[in-house]
Design an enzyme around this catalytic site. Structure first.
Site, PDB file in Angstrom:
ATOM      1  N   SER A  38       0.798  -1.227   0.000  1.00  0.00           N
ATOM      2  CA  SER A  38       0.000   0.000   0.000  1.00  0.00           C
ATOM      3  C   SER A  38       0.834   1.282   0.000  1.00  0.00           C
ATOM      4  O   SER A  38       0.621   2.166   0.805  1.00  0.00           O
ATOM      5  CB  SER A  38      -0.924  -0.013   1.227  1.00  0.00           C
ATOM      6  OG  SER A  38      -1.914   0.975   1.090  1.00  0.00           O
ATOM      7  N   CYS A  42       2.327   6.502  -7.438  1.00  0.00           N
ATOM      8  CA  CYS A  42       2.227   7.717  -8.234  1.00  0.00           C
ATOM      9  C   CYS A  42       3.027   8.866  -7.626  1.00  0.00           C
ATOM     10  O   CYS A  42       3.327   9.842  -8.304  1.00  0.00           O
ATOM     11  CB  CYS A  42       0.759   8.118  -8.401  1.00  0.00           C
ATOM     12  SG  CYS A  42      -0.265   6.736  -8.933  1.00  0.00           S
ATOM     13  N   THR A 275     -12.090 -13.937 -13.482  1.00  0.00           N
ATOM     14  CA  THR A 275     -11.369 -14.477 -14.632  1.00  0.00           C
ATOM     15  C   THR A 275     -12.168 -15.641 -15.210  1.00  0.00           C
ATOM     16  O   THR A 275     -13.311 -15.871 -14.803  1.00  0.00           O
ATOM     17  CB  THR A 275      -9.979 -14.994 -14.196  1.00  0.00           C
ATOM     18  OG1 THR A 275     -10.190 -16.103 -13.311  1.00  0.00           O
ATOM     19  CG2 THR A 275      -9.183 -13.904 -13.473  1.00  0.00           C
ATOM     20  N   GLY A 284      -6.394  -4.456 -11.724  1.00  0.00           N
ATOM     21  CA  GLY A 284      -5.198  -3.624 -11.842  1.00  0.00           C
ATOM     22  C   GLY A 284      -4.499  -3.773 -13.187  1.00  0.00           C
ATOM     23  O   GLY A 284      -5.102  -4.186 -14.187  1.00  0.00           O
ATOM     24  N   TYR A 429     -19.790  28.523 -11.593  1.00  0.00           N
ATOM     25  CA  TYR A 429     -19.083  29.664 -12.177  1.00  0.00           C
ATOM     26  C   TYR A 429     -19.037  30.856 -11.221  1.00  0.00           C
ATOM     27  O   TYR A 429     -20.054  31.266 -10.662  1.00  0.00           O
ATOM     28  CB  TYR A 429     -19.743  30.100 -13.494  1.00  0.00           C
ATOM     29  CG  TYR A 429     -19.399  31.527 -13.852  1.00  0.00           C
ATOM     30  CD1 TYR A 429     -18.064  31.878 -14.083  1.00  0.00           C
ATOM     31  CD2 TYR A 429     -20.360  32.519 -13.908  1.00  0.00           C
ATOM     32  CE1 TYR A 429     -17.720  33.202 -14.348  1.00  0.00           C
ATOM     33  CE2 TYR A 429     -20.023  33.840 -14.183  1.00  0.00           C
ATOM     34  CZ  TYR A 429     -18.696  34.177 -14.397  1.00  0.00           C
ATOM     35  OH  TYR A 429     -18.355  35.460 -14.646  1.00  0.00           O
TER      36      TYR A 429
END
Ligand code: FAD
Length: 448
Positions: A38, A42, A275, A284, A429
Site C-alpha cells: 500500500s 504515483c 477471470t 489492476g 461559475y
C-alpha cells in the site's frame, strides 16, 4: 471464506480492505513479494525530486496498520509462485528461510501489477540504468541523484512517468535529456496537443530527442553507463539513465494456471472482475477492463481503475455480489513544469486507427473569466462520433483548470453523453474559477 490476495499495493490493498468491511468473519491473506504494501506508486517521482521530502509519507498504510485496523493477515516478502486451481491453493515462497508452502483459498484475487519493459539492448543491467516501479527503485534512483558527481541524466520514453521524471530531475539540478521513439511526446495524445508540452520541456532546458530510439548504452571500465547512443548515431553523455518505455502485465501466474488471457494481453475478466475461473479475480495493471469509447476489453494501466476494480472484487469475493465494474475511459493527467496535459477516451488518431467514424473540434479558451487577473490559456479538443454525437474523448493542454475540464467530459462519457448534451451541463461559475460559458461549453457549442 478464505480470501487470498496476490499483490499488496493499489488493487490488492483496496480489495483486502473492502473485503474486510463487507465481511467481518472472512480470513483475508494479503501476499506481497516486496517489503512494502500500500505505497503511493504515483508519488515516487516527487520523492526523487524532493517535492515530497519525507519518504514515509509515501507509505499509505503499513503492514502493521492493516493488521491492526482491518485484521488482515499481511505477509510481505511472500511471493506466490503458482496456483493449483483444482485444489484451490497457491504455492508461496517466503518467510525467514524463503521456504515454499501452500495456502488454501476459497476466493483468490490477483493484483500483481505490471513490470517495466526493458529495451532489448546491452547495458540495461548497469547500476546507473534504472526503471521506476516501487520504493526500492526510488531509493536507488534518489541515491544516484543525491550524489554530487551526478550532473546529467537521460530519460527514455516520453509517457507520463518519463515526463514526471524529467521534471523532477531538472528540479534537482540535473541537465536532463528526453529520448522518445515516436515523433512526439505523450504519444497517446494527438500530435498538435502534445506540441505545447514539448515546447514547455525545451523552455525548461530539457534536450528533446524525438523520433529516435536508444540503440546502445556505452559503459566505462567500472561498468557504469556514461553514454547513450541513439538510432541516428547521435550520442548523449550521462551519469544516469531512467527507462520509462512502458509496462508489461504480470500474467505469468495466470498463464501457468491456464486462465484466459485477453486480446490486449491482460488477464481476461468479466464485469465482476472474475477471470475464466469464477473463484479467481484479476484487477489492476495485469487485468483487462471494458473500455468505454470502443466497448472492447483492454488493459488500462492507471491507479484509479485498479483501486475501483480492487474494491469491487474484494466485495464480490467476500459476499458473492457487487455492482459491475463500470467502463473505464482511460482518464489521465500529467504536469510538465508549467504545462498540464490531460486526456480521456480516444484521441482523434486512435479513433481513426480503430476505424471509428469520428469528428473533432478544438477551441482555445481562458481557464477563468478573462477580465479576472491570472487567466491561463488552454487548448481543448473534443472527439465525438460523427453520426450520433456521442463523446468519444477529449484532450486538453494548458495550465490551471485543464484537469477539471477533462474530468467533466470524462463524467459525461461515463453516462454516454453526446456533444449536444454537453452544451447544457450546468457548471459552477464565478470569475476566479471559470466563465459563464466554460471551455467545456465552448467546445461542445463548436461541435453542435
Ligand atoms: P501495483 O500497485 O504495482 O501492485 C502490484 C504488487 O504486486 C507489487 O507490489 C508487486 O510486488 C506485487 N506482486 C507481483 N507479483 C507477485 C507475486 N507473484 N506474489 C506476491 N506479490 C506480487 N497511475 C495514475 O493513474 N496516475 C499517476 O499519476 C500514476 N503515476 C505513476 C507513477 C509511477 C512512478 C508508477 C510506477 C505508476 C504510476 N501510475 C499512475 C500507475 C499506477 O501506479 C498503477 O496503475 C497501479 O499501481 C496498478 O495497481 P496494481 O494493483 O495493478 O499494481
Amino acid at each position: 471464506p478464505t480470501i487470498v490476495i496476490v499483490g499488496g499495493v493499489a488493487g490488492g490493498a483496496s480489495a483486502a480492505t473492502r473485503a474486510r468491511r463487507m465481511n467481518e468473519n472472512a480470513q483475508i491473506i494479503l501476499l506481497e513479494k516486496d517489503p512494502d504494501v500500500s505505497f503511493a506508486n504515483c508519488g515516487l517521482p516527487y520523492h526523487i525530486g524532493e517535492e515530497i521530502p519525507n519518504r514515509d509519507s509515501l507509505l499509505v498504510a503499513t503492514p502493521e496498520f492493516l493488521r491492526r485496523r482491518f485484521r488482515l493477515d499481511v505477509r510481505t516478502r511472500h511471493e506466490v509462485i503458482s496456483i493449483d486451481r483444482e485444489r484451490k491453493r497457491v504455492e508461496v515462497r517466503g518467510g525467514e528461510n524463503a521456504e515454499t508452502f501452500w495456502i488454501d483459498y476459497d476466493k483468490l484475487i490477483l493484483a500483481p501489477g505490471a513490470s517495466p519493459v526493458l529495451p532489448p539492448i546491452e547495458g540495461t543491467d548497469a547500476d546507473n540504468v534504472l526503471t521506476l516501479r516501487n520504493l526500492s527503485d526510488t531509493d536507488r534512483i534518489k541515491a544516484i541523484v543525491d550524489r554530487e558527481q551526478t550532473r546529467t541524466a537521460v530519460v527514455v520514453g516520453a509517457g507520463y512517468i518519463g515526463l514526471e521524471m524529467v521534471e523532477q530531475l531538472v528540479h534537482r539540478g540535473l541537465k536532463t535529456s528526453l529520448v522518445e521513439l515516436q515523433s512526439q511526446v505523450l504519444p497517446l495524445l494527438d500530435p498538435e496537443m502534445a506540441e505545447p508540452v514539448a515546447q514547455e520541456l525545451e523552455a525548461n532546458g530539457v534536450a528533446l530527442f524525438r523520433g529516435r530510439g536508444v540503440t546502445r548504452l556505452v559503459k566505462d571500465s567500472q561498468g557504469r553507463v556514461t553514454e547513450v547512443v541513439l538510432s541516428d548515431g547521435s550520442t548523449i553523455a550521462t551519469d544516469l539513465v531512467v527507462l520509462g518505455i512502458g509496462v508489461r502485465p504480470n500474467t505469468k501466474l495466470a498463464v501457468d494456471a491456464g486462465l484466459e488471457i485477453g486480446a490486449s494481453g491482460g488477464i481476461a475478466t468479466n464485469d465482476f472482475m472474475q477471470t475464466s475461473d469464477a473463484d479467481i479475480y484479476a484487477v489492476g495493471d495485469a487485468a483487462e477492463y471494458r473500455f468505454g469509447p470502443s466497448g472492447q476489453r483492454m488493459r488500462v494501466a492507471l491507479a484509479g481503475p485498479a483501486n475501483r476494480a480492487g474494491r469491487l472484487a474484494g466485495q464480490h469475493a467476500a459476499t458473492g455480489h457487487s455492482d459491475p465494474m463500470p467502463e473505464v475511459q482511460g482518464t489521465s493527467v500529467v504536469r510538465a513544469f508549467g504545462a498540464t496535459a490531460a486526456m480521456t477516451g480516444l484521441s482523434r488518431a486512435t479513433a481513426n486507427r480503430l476505424g471509428v467514424p469520428a469528428r473533432s473540434v478544438t477551441i482555445v479558451a481562458k481557464h477563468h473569466a478573462g477580465y479576472y487577473p491570472g487567466a491561463q490559456m488552454m487548448t481543448l479538443k473534443l472527439v465525438y462520433q460523427s453520426e450520433t454525437g456521442t463523446i468519444l474523448g477529449a484532450q486538453a493542454v494548458g495550465g490551471a483548470g485543464v484537469d477539471k475540464r477533462i474530468d467533466v467530459i470524462a463524467t459525461a462519457m461515463q453516462f454516454k453523453g453526446t456533444v449536444r448534451q454537453l452544451c447544457g451541463v450546468d457548471l459552477s461559475y464565478a470569475p476566479p474559477f471559470g466563465s459563464a460559458k466554460d471551455p467545456v461549453h465552448m467546445a461542445a457549442f463548436a461541435a453542435c
